[in-house]
Design a protein around this motif. Structure first.
Motif, PDB file in Angstrom:
ATOM      1  N   PRO A  15     -18.915 -51.541  -7.363  1.00 44.80           N
ATOM      2  CA  PRO A  15     -19.656 -50.367  -7.843  1.00 44.80           C
ATOM      3  C   PRO A  15     -20.154 -49.492  -6.685  1.00 44.80           C
ATOM      4  CG  PRO A  15     -20.415 -52.380  -8.929  1.00 44.80           C
ATOM      5  CD  PRO A  15     -19.558 -52.799  -7.773  1.00 44.80           C
ATOM      6  N   THR A  41     -13.265 -47.126 -13.723  1.00 43.33           N
ATOM      7  CA  THR A  41     -14.495 -46.569 -13.165  1.00 43.33           C
ATOM      8  C   THR A  41     -15.052 -45.391 -13.950  1.00 43.33           C
ATOM      9  OG1 THR A  41     -13.275 -45.091 -11.678  1.00 43.33           O
ATOM     10  CG2 THR A  41     -13.807 -47.291 -10.847  1.00 43.33           C
ATOM     11  N   TRP A  44     -18.320 -45.723 -15.879  1.00 44.14           N
ATOM     12  CA  TRP A  44     -19.552 -45.834 -15.101  1.00 44.14           C
ATOM     13  C   TRP A  44     -20.320 -44.516 -15.097  1.00 44.14           C
ATOM     14  CZ3 TRP A  44     -17.404 -48.315  -9.923  1.00 44.14           C
ATOM     15  CH2 TRP A  44     -16.954 -49.613 -10.200  1.00 44.14           C
TER      16      TRP A  44
END
Length: 266
Positions: A15, A41, A44
């Protein structure tokens, strides 16, 4: 001095906050972040969780003095209509601006079953992105063109030249020498956004790659990554990034600086 960055893809799926801490510990200056067009991703950065991650990332950047060199990726398939609600590429631009990024990267991804786009059509679509990125103070870069292909470099310049955009120059390390890289830098010149170095190849080449980027102007960032490097650093990340940091520095070292270092003179 050239700004040295680690692209998020290299340590995928680490992350952003952990990436920033890792970059800081291993002596790098910047990161490149995937905001869109990557399935793992993109969630996120979506919705309320995305806003919270954005705030936390800005805080961590300020605390560590790490910067963001680029965000991506915007896919240029169909004509790029404005995304005022930030559902797609608009979120990449908005978050990129708020993270203080310098560049937004883009690539062409024609829809299945459609013929390849001509130069004029690609230039028009890239110009649409450039116009939409301008209020966010982001410079769009076409990603990426290998230094070993002058024909592709000329084509890329034809696409970006009319809109103020630029190009990511890909240095595959093993397939080019200093002269080829120097020629590519000269050919791109004002259209050169940043240089991307293939991490896997650099690990393999080691000190043999020294001097390949010795002619690179100091304002041009260098990003370690590579299309074949998704999740490459899945173990021993800290030690390998420290080694890659040294190897990139050797790539940038001018022969006179190397001679002074090895001879112990100033």
């Amino acid at each position: 001095m050239n700004r040295l960055a680690v692209h998020q893809s290299l340590v995928h799926p680490l992350p952003p906050l952990e990436l920033i801490d890792l970059v800081r510990r291993t002596g790098w200056d910047s990161v490149g972040l995937h905001i869109g067009a990557v399935d793992e991703t993109e969630p996120w950065w979506t919705g309320g969780a995305g806003e919270r991650l954005l705030r936390a990332t800005v805080d961590r950047l300020l605390e560590t003095r790490v910067t963001v060199v680029d965000v991506g990726t915007v896919l240029l398939g169909a004509p790029l209509a404005p995304d005022d609600v930030h559902a797609g590429h608009g979120r990449v631009l908005d978050f990129g601006s708020r993270l203080g990024a310098q560049f937004v990267t883009a690539r062409f991804a024609p829809e299945p079953g459609t013929p390849p786009l001509g130069t004029a059509e690609r230039a028009e679509r890239f110009a649409q992105l450039a116009a939409q990125a301008r209020p966010y103070r982001l410079r769009p870069l076409l990603s990426s063109v290998p230094a070993s292909r002058p024909d592709l470099l000329a084509d890329a310049v034809a696409v970006v030249a009319g809109s103020g955009g630029g190009v990511v120059l890909d240095v595959p390390v093993c397939d080019v020498d200093e002269d080829a890289v120097s020629a590519a830098v000269t050919d791109l010149w004002e259209y050169l956004g940043y240089v991307r170095v293939a991490a896997r190849a650099l690990e393999d080449a080691g000190e043999a790659a020294a001097g390949q980027l010795a002619v690179l102007p100091p304002q041009v960032p260098v990003v370690i990554g590579g299309d074949d490097g998704l999740g490459l650093l899945d173990r021993n990340r800290e030690a390998r990034l420290e080694r890659l940091r040294l190897l990139v520095d050797r790539m940038l070292e001018h022969p006179r600086a190397r001679a002074a270092r090895e001879g112990g003179t100033r």
